[in-house]
Design an enzyme around this catalytic site. Sequence first.
Site, PDB file in Angstrom:
ATOM      1  N   SER A  39       0.729  -1.305   0.739  1.00  0.00           N
ATOM      2  CA  SER A  39      -0.093   0.238   0.002  1.00  0.00           C
ATOM      3  C   SER A  39       0.909   0.680  -0.163  1.00  0.00           C
ATOM      4  CB  SER A  39      -0.983  -0.049   1.118  1.00  0.00           C
ATOM      5  OG  SER A  39      -1.828   0.895   1.212  1.00  0.00           O
ATOM      6  N   ASP A  41      -5.707  -4.098  -2.391  1.00  0.00           N
ATOM      7  CA  ASP A  41      -4.835  -3.281  -1.432  1.00  0.00           C
ATOM      8  C   ASP A  41      -4.034  -4.444  -0.962  1.00  0.00           C
ATOM      9  OD1 ASP A  41      -3.800  -2.312   1.163  1.00  0.00           O
ATOM     10  OD2 ASP A  41      -4.372  -0.052   0.039  1.00  0.00           O
TER      11      ASP A  41
END
Length: 311
Positions: free
Chosen positions: A120, A266
Amino acid sequence: MSLQTIPDAQHRMMIRDPADQDARERRIPAAVPPGSVQDRRVRAAHAVKRWLAACLGVAVLCAVPARAESPATPADATTAKRPRIGLVLSGGGARGIAHIGVLKVLRDLHVPIDCITGTSMGGIVGAIYATGTPVDEMEAEVKAIDWKEVLKDRPNRTLMSERRKEEESGYLARPEMGFRDGAVQYPSGVLYGQNIEQLFGELASRGERVSDFTRLPYPFKAVATDIETGTPYVLEKGSLAKAMRATMSVPGAMAPMEIDGHRLLDGGLVQNLPVDLAQKLCADVVIAVNLGSPLLKGSELDSLFAVSAQM
């Protein structure tokens, strides 16, 4: 042994013996009786000379490199090197900007980095740094980002028609729906991320020609989530900007990124701190920076933002 007396001013005699090197170079006064103090001094002086010559010979032999009997084993080669250090940067939303501060501290302390992994926001910061971007330059570029324009996910208004400008509601993002094959098509995310991907391409421009991320100035890998299998997906080749976009595709907020037939979200959903990936990539020693927050209690999950933060 034969003796030959050579008269001179001091009435000395020279010992002539071809078999005795010391005797050929030694002069002994004829009047010095054997065993006297002066005789012992002369003999001691010659003994010192022989000792110095022997030491010189040993030094010369030691200076000559010996022939290698066998090549060094891998264990010998490993002990001669320092441990390889891997930097692991976690996800953490807006807190991920703090990774830049960590990089500055490591630089100031002269801590060498051999490889980087991230998820991320950690993957974004790690990817930019892995291209060789100086940390001060990275910090200045991030501070200069106009996030309002980036998150609009719309073309530049100067390129729009007047009617299109009037239709714009002024929101940062506006989901769109459509029809295909007689059915309503809903968006897979509030943002498609085209402006974000373009931004990542600019921030990581030093690595745009590198398709194998392990060949960047700092070998790099990131983690995303394969939405079909729910398993981690390692990003290690292809477009660096697309990999950065994939590792931070927050579910619901951003549409999944498709890479090689995989729909990716993600990476923090499945592996927020990819330590094992760094160990496989290069690391003997791992510096892990975890910016994740503790899980909220059920009573605290009372809003969209709280639920998003829990992921």
